[in-house]
Design a protein around this motif. Sequence first.
Motif, PDB file in Angstrom:
ATOM      1  N   PHE A   1      -0.948  -5.028  -2.946  1.00 25.84           N
ATOM      2  CA  PHE A   1      -0.130  -4.631  -4.089  1.00 25.84           C
ATOM      3  C   PHE A   1       1.049  -5.568  -4.340  1.00 25.84           C
TER       4      PHE A   1
ATOM      5  N   GLY B   1       3.407  -0.461   0.380  1.00 27.99           N
ATOM      6  CA  GLY B   1       3.116   0.634  -0.544  1.00 27.99           C
ATOM      7  C   GLY B   1       3.281   2.033   0.022  1.00 27.99           C
TER       8      GLY B   1
ATOM      9  N   LEU C   1       1.751   3.275   2.484  1.00 30.32           N
ATOM     10  CA  LEU C   1       0.332   3.628   2.474  1.00 30.32           C
ATOM     11  C   LEU C   1      -0.045   4.628   3.549  1.00 30.32           C
TER      12      LEU C   1
ATOM     13  N   PRO D   1      -0.145   8.097   1.097  1.00 31.08           N
ATOM     14  CA  PRO D   1      -0.541   7.704  -0.261  1.00 31.08           C
ATOM     15  C   PRO D   1      -0.685   8.909  -1.185  1.00 31.08           C
TER      16      PRO D   1
ATOM     17  N   ASN E   1      -5.738  -2.064   2.649  1.00 26.72           N
ATOM     18  CA  ASN E   1      -4.698  -3.090   2.700  1.00 26.72           C
ATOM     19  C   ASN E   1      -4.821  -3.919   3.973  1.00 26.72           C
TER      20      ASN E   1
ATOM     21  N   LEU F   1       2.591   0.293 -10.529  1.00 25.66           N
ATOM     22  CA  LEU F   1       2.023   1.102  -9.461  1.00 25.66           C
ATOM     23  C   LEU F   1       2.266   2.588  -9.692  1.00 25.66           C
TER      24      LEU F   1
ATOM     25  N   MET G   1       2.050   5.990  -7.618  1.00 23.50           N
ATOM     26  CA  MET G   1       2.824   5.573  -6.451  1.00 23.50           C
ATOM     27  C   MET G   1       4.322   5.637  -6.753  1.00 23.50           C
TER      28      MET G   1
ATOM     29  N   TYR H   1       6.786   5.565  -3.607  1.00 25.36           N
ATOM     30  CA  TYR H   1       7.011   4.194  -3.151  1.00 25.36           C
ATOM     31  C   TYR H   1       7.916   3.453  -4.132  1.00 25.36           C
TER      32      TYR H   1
END
Length: 376
Positions: free
Chosen positions: A173, A201, A203, A206, A223, A307, A313, A316
Amino acid sequence: MQYRRFGKTNLNLSIFSLGTMRYLANSENVQQTIVKALELGINHIETARGYGKSEEYFGEAIKVGLSVPRSQLYITTKIPPSSDADSMRRYIDESLERLNLDYLDCLGIHGLNTWEHLEWVQAKGGCMKAVEEAINDGRVRHVGFSTHGVLEVIQAAINTDFFEFVNLHYYYFFQRNAPAIALAAEKDMGIFIISPADKGGKLYTPPQTLKDLCQPFSPLELNYRFLLSDQRITTLSVGPATPEELVEPLQFANSDCELTPAEISTFERLKKHQKTVLGTEQCSQCYACLPCPESINIPEVFRLRNLAVAYNMTDYGQYRYGMFENAGHWFPGMKANRCRECGDCLPRCPENLDIPTLLEDAHNRLNGKSGRRLWG
């Protein structure tokens, strides 16, 4: 656990490295985390002068004793650049004392983020004089740098040819630093990726939208696979707060083969979804809009907006957006509400984005709690 050559250092590092920015609770927790990491095959531990008591806690763990010989464990600490050699001499001595070590396998110039920092590194009689002395007397084996700077600063630092490795941000990302990866590989430098789970991110937590799009894989797994399938990259930082937090990421400690057709298809699905959802509002991250008279980091603001809109997202995005105006040269730029609609950026945008309107939208979406660096 797989191991890779760390560029011209010729050290063979585990593809996951133990980062110590978050295990600051107490020395017992540090000891347990290090023991668990070694049991799982990690042979590289990275700390920093600026990470609270991290160096001291590690030094205490060394005194207690570790399960592998010192010759099989690689230690990196990071020290900020300074304009004079005396400060760096003192910093190196202090770090070695806190770590209870006779030598560092790797010393990283920590946060080579600005053109001024680069000037300090290149100056005769500057901090690199002290680093060279430490290399000559055996207290330091290898030297590199970590950076949160703009691509141009990173490339210039690599081109000094002072360094054997680089620690930098690069994730699925966030691919802005791809040219720096290529340049470092061309110069046979070790490449260490900073915090791919968190800065990449968040992650580990998520949103459902992203989880659904990544099926049958997890976003974190994808990722890691994006990074580890790239043989130019040596190692990824994993920064647990407890020993238990090592378990999930190290499930992928052997996942360093080429991307599979299913993984490639999933990445294509992510790309297509972003393009479909954002439509004519998608920023392609060309950076042509800079510089901004109000010092707004427009591309990064729009990356976070991309994002948030495409993959939900938002958590984030708010986490990173909150760093603007609060993290200095570690995350430079003003928030999007500083836009005065001067229009300087508009004719430079190849996609003809309505930048002031999108900046206002991004601020409304992402302006939550202000943040700061964990150890800042």
